[in-house]
Design an enzyme around this catalytic site. Structure first.
Site, PDB file in Angstrom:
ATOM      1  CE1 TYR A 195     -34.888  33.218  -5.313  1.00  0.00           C
ATOM      2  CE2 TYR A 195     -35.933  32.855  -7.759  1.00  0.00           C
ATOM      3  CZ  TYR A 195     -35.708  34.045  -6.701  1.00  0.00           C
ATOM      4  OH  TYR A 195     -35.849  35.132  -6.747  1.00  0.00           O
TER       5      TYR A 195
ATOM      6  NE  ARG B  52     -42.372  42.237 -29.561  1.00  0.00           N
ATOM      7  CZ  ARG B  52     -42.757  41.435 -30.550  1.00  0.00           C
ATOM      8  NH1 ARG B  52     -42.653  40.419 -30.729  1.00  0.00           N
ATOM      9  NH2 ARG B  52     -43.667  42.153 -31.576  1.00  0.00           N
TER      10      ARG B  52
ATOM     11  CG  ASP C 156     -30.816  27.986 -11.109  1.00  0.00           C
ATOM     12  OD1 ASP C 156     -29.763  28.490 -11.229  1.00  0.00           O
ATOM     13  OD2 ASP C 156     -31.848  28.744 -10.529  1.00  0.00           O
TER      14      ASP C 156
ATOM     15  CE  LYS D 104     -29.485  36.644  -7.823  1.00  0.00           C
ATOM     16  NZ  LYS D 104     -30.622  36.600  -8.731  1.00  0.00           N
TER      17      LYS D 104
END
Length: 458
Positions: free
Chosen positions: A129, A76, A206, A231
């Protein structure tokens, strides 16, 4: 050639120093974009000679003595595949020195906003977004007292932006182009305004829509770049992941090393980490980013040009088109490697019509929302689906899909109602054009046959 090696540093993740490029001697040429994508973070294994990184699924790592380890303790907190991907991301995003891979783009957003602390103010582009909008107004506001001002950063004056920056404004949140209306924000101008404000907010961009191939926001002065790696960077619609990327050099009022450590601490504390296999997939996808982005851009420009000529289309939004009102800004905002691609692979005469500028195209058809739904129903190669950036072409109606969380009145004001958004894949361009032509011709036939569809002013 010189490619930096990862070195443990005693930080809980064992990664921070390893994410910085080693400086190049003045006489040494800087590696090209695709060379960096393929080689940085993916050096041959020193033990086996394997040229592709192996997948490390171990959750824990043997220590030579208490607190003495090889840079990894618990997966982690840090994992070899995540470390390798993060080094690749530093190589891709020009001007960067830190990259932090998260379990999703939404986890990236949440962690950055958590790092601002309670009762912070955010100045955000208004056409943001839908997931970011939802987190700002439904989560950050309710749990941390975060207040957000949404502003049209494309058209606002410097004085208007300065007036919106409050004493507790911690960050200016930018998308450029915005999702889904493809508004352009002059990043360098916003950075200059932010530096003038007494609170000196960070500027975040972004960069998902353009990817590190078409845009380099850190070179324009941005403090943080985020990506939905789902993406374009991964590019194959089989990974959910995000990333935050920070510059390499701090300044008196910009402690990027400290910010990177804080983001890693928060990520480790709430566990927003990607799996080793997803990191391996995303790193593999990133190696072909330049090749894919060139094809995405060429297809998008061709599709935008076609749509502009079809009588069933009312309006096309693609900043790469020479007819776009902010085309000059789009050209100026291209990364150095994208500029080189255009200058070396396109005849000057062809540039009169436009340039590739990412793979996203938005447009409106006659008949408003009903017309849009009719077109979507008749497409074959463009799959009706959310998301973007994969090798396959996708089409969607943002108002009913990706931006449904935005109130209807605000969607109407932003121009999202009735809009169609295309993620242009890397199929043969002529096939994609013909798919759209068939759907649009059918819409024209419906309109002329029934008379039930009327032009939309949306």
């Amino acid at each position: 050639m010189t490619i930096s090696k990862s070195t443990p540093n005693g930080h809980a993740n064992g990664l921070a120093n390893g994410l910085k490029h080693r400086s190049h001697p003045a006489s040494e040429p800087v590696l090209g974009f695709s060379t960096r994508a393929i080689h940085i973070g993916s050096e041959p294994d020193s033990v086996t000679g394997a040229v592709i990184p192996s997948i490390s699924l171990s959750t824990t790592y043997k220590q030579d003595a208490v607190g003495v380890h090889k840079g990894f303790e618990y997966s982690r907190s840090g994992n070899p595949n995540r470390a390798a991907l993060e080094r690749t991301l530093v190589g891709l995003e020009a001007g960067s020195g830190h990259a932090i891979a998260f379990a999703s783009g939404s986890a990236t957003t949440a962690t950055i906003l958590q790092a601002l602390g309670p009762n912070a103010h955010v100045l955000s582009v208004n056409d943001v977004y839908g997931g970011t909008f939802r987190y700002l107004v439904r989560v950050a506001k309710e749990t941390m007292g975060t207040e957000t001002t949404f502003m049209d950063l494309e058209n606002a004056t410097d004085d208007q932006i300065l007036g919106a920056i409050e004493e507790n404004t911690k960050i200016i949140w930018i998308e450029s182009p915005t999702n889904p209306t493809l508004r352009l924000v002059d990043i360098s101008r916003i950075v200059a305004v932010a530096r003038r404000a007494p609170s000196k907010p960070l500027v975040l961009v972004d960069n998902t829509f353009l990817s590190p191939f078409y845009a380099s926001p850190l070179l324009q002065g941005a403090d943080i770049v985020i990506h939905s790696l789902t993406k374009y960077i991964n590019g194959h619609s089989d990974v959910i992941m995000g990333a935050a990327i920070l510059p390499s050099s701090s300044s008196p009022d910009r402690d990027y090393d400290g910010l990177a450590q804080k983001l890693r601490f928060l990520q480790n504390a709430h566990g927003a980490v990607p799996s080793p296999f997803d990191c391996w997939l995303a790193q593999r996808g990133a190696k072909t980013l330049a090749v894919r982005m060139k094809a995405h851009g060429v297809n998008a420009l061709r599709i935008a040009s076609f749509l502009s000529s079809h009588p069933a289309v009312e309006h096309v939004i693609y900043p790469g088109l020479a007819s776009h009102p902010l085309h000059a800004l789009a050209r100026a905002s291209l990364s150095p490697h994208a500029q080189r691609f255009i200058e070396t692979e396109f005849l000057p005469s062809s540039l009169a019509h436009g340039v590739p500028y990412g793979g996203m195209v938005s447009f409106r058809v006659r008949g408003g929302s009903r017309g849009a739904e009719s077109v979507l129903a008749k497409l074959n190669l463009f799959a009706l689906a959310e998301s973007l950036g994969g090798v396959e072409s996708l089409a969607e109606a943002p108002a009913q899909m990706t931006h449904a969380s935005i109130p209807p009145a605000e969607r109407e004001a932003l121009g999202i109602e009735g809009l169609l958004r295309l993620s242009c894949g890397i199929e043969e361009g002529e096939d994609l054009v013909e798919d759209l032509r068939g759907a649009l011709d059918a819409l024209e036939d419906e309109e002329s046959g029934s008379g039930s569809l009327t032009p939309s002013d949306v």
